[in-house]
Design a protein around this motif. Sequence first.
Motif, short mmCIF file in Angstrom:
data_model
loop_
_atom_site.label_atom_id
_atom_site.label_comp_id
_atom_site.label_asym_id
_atom_site.label_seq_id
_atom_site.Cartn_x
_atom_site.Cartn_y
_atom_site.Cartn_z
N GLU A 52 -51.60 37.15 -48.49
CA GLU A 52 -51.26 35.60 -48.69
C GLU A 52 -49.83 35.28 -47.97
O GLU A 52 -48.96 36.20 -48.14
N PHE A 53 -49.71 34.00 -47.45
CA PHE A 53 -48.52 33.58 -46.93
C PHE A 53 -48.25 32.48 -47.74
O PHE A 53 -48.95 31.28 -47.65
N VAL A 54 -47.27 32.44 -48.96
CA VAL A 54 -46.99 31.57 -49.80
C VAL A 54 -45.75 31.05 -49.77
O VAL A 54 -44.64 31.69 -49.56
N ALA A 55 -45.58 29.42 -49.73
CA ALA A 55 -44.29 28.95 -49.75
C ALA A 55 -43.90 28.64 -51.38
O ALA A 55 -44.66 27.98 -51.86
N ILE A 56 -42.63 28.64 -51.73
CA ILE A 56 -42.20 28.16 -52.86
C ILE A 56 -41.05 27.07 -52.78
O ILE A 56 -40.25 27.15 -51.61
N VAL A 57 -41.67 25.86 -52.97
CA VAL A 57 -41.10 24.70 -52.62
C VAL A 57 -40.36 23.88 -53.68
O VAL A 57 -41.07 24.03 -55.03
N GLY A 58 -39.47 23.24 -53.32
CA GLY A 58 -38.99 22.07 -54.47
C GLY A 58 -37.55 21.88 -54.04
O GLY A 58 -36.83 22.51 -53.15
N GLN A 59 -36.74 20.82 -54.70
CA GLN A 59 -35.49 20.25 -54.45
C GLN A 59 -34.59 21.49 -54.82
O GLN A 59 -34.75 22.40 -55.35
N SER A 60 -33.28 21.23 -54.38
CA SER A 60 -32.06 22.26 -54.79
C SER A 60 -32.03 22.15 -56.41
O SER A 60 -32.02 20.95 -56.97
N GLY A 61 -31.72 23.28 -56.86
CA GLY A 61 -31.66 23.35 -58.46
C GLY A 61 -33.08 23.38 -59.18
O GLY A 61 -33.16 23.19 -60.26
N SER A 62 -34.27 23.42 -58.32
CA SER A 62 -35.48 23.33 -58.90
C SER A 62 -35.87 24.83 -59.45
O SER A 62 -37.03 25.14 -60.13
N ALA A 69 -47.46 27.63 -44.32
CA ALA A 69 -48.04 28.67 -45.11
C ALA A 69 -49.28 28.28 -45.61
O ALA A 69 -49.92 27.27 -45.34
N MET A 70 -50.01 29.47 -46.25
CA MET A 70 -51.55 29.09 -46.83
C MET A 70 -51.68 28.19 -47.82
O MET A 70 -52.44 27.34 -48.02
N ARG A 71 -50.62 28.23 -48.72
CA ARG A 71 -50.35 27.26 -49.74
C ARG A 71 -49.03 27.53 -50.47
O ARG A 71 -48.22 28.10 -50.08
N SER A 72 -48.83 26.34 -51.28
CA SER A 72 -47.47 26.39 -51.79
C SER A 72 -47.45 26.28 -53.18
O SER A 72 -48.68 26.16 -53.86
N ILE A 73 -46.40 26.85 -53.87
CA ILE A 73 -46.11 26.90 -55.25
C ILE A 73 -44.79 25.87 -55.41
O ILE A 73 -43.74 26.18 -54.94
N GLN A 74 -45.03 24.74 -56.27
CA GLN A 74 -44.05 23.65 -56.29
C GLN A 74 -43.24 23.78 -57.70
O GLN A 74 -43.78 23.87 -58.79
N LEU A 75 -42.04 23.89 -57.58
CA LEU A 75 -41.04 23.79 -58.91
C LEU A 75 -40.38 22.63 -58.80
O LEU A 75 -39.68 22.04 -57.96
N VAL A 76 -40.43 21.90 -60.11
CA VAL A 76 -39.52 21.14 -60.61
C VAL A 76 -38.88 21.51 -61.68
O VAL A 76 -39.44 21.70 -62.76
#
Length: 235
Positions: free
Chosen positions: A36-46, A213-220
């Motif tokens: 998999e090609f996965v992006a971990i995304v979110g704002q600074s400090g997430s 990416a194939m999918r993303s994992i989003q952090l808040v």
Amino acid sequence: MTTPVIRLHSVSKSYPGAGGQFRALSDVSFEIARGEFVAIVGQSGSGKSTLLNLLAGIDRPDSGEVIVAGQALHSLSERALSAWRGRGIGIVFQFFQLLPTLTAAENVMLPMDLCRHGPAAERRGRALRLLERLGVADQADKFPTALSGGQQQRVAVARALANDPPILLADEPTGNLDSRNAEALLQVLAELVRDEGLTVVMVTHERHAMQRAMRSIQLVDGRVVTAPAEALLHA
């Protein structure tokens, strides 16, 4: 079902701060399959960088399980973690982190030398093949200061692949590149996933990188959420 190459279960991590404990990650759970090609995304400090450090075995969770490439990182000793890190993962940094006193080829050979990967006489040949795969074989005997930013990042990717790890962790790999070089690098990462079955986990706050990416994992605020990524990114 395919066994996940990365699995986090109920992972939390805090750090001491001036106002008390800062909770960087809270009860994070997810799985990533091989290839998999996965992006971990979110704002600074997430919590993106903290998460990457846990996947790399650079830091340990306060609670929960971190299993990467068959190893329960949360239970390994520091010595075992260091040995695993040399072969289990490759890491690409935003600012390249190439050693200025070594040529491009020597930078790629360095992880092989440190981990004694393959016969010493064959390491330069492997370095040159990786540089060719990344399109910078003609820069092999140049020092980093003679390379463009895009060329340095390609050398950094070659170095991350030197010990043939199953997983590549990329920490904002396009953050120090112009749009043309950023797109070229993302294409290289996608090809490595498609052609060689590499698993790529990329931390980013850039929308165009996330979309490759194939999918993303989003952090808040240290938690995995399911909100649309566009609502989380304000790059």
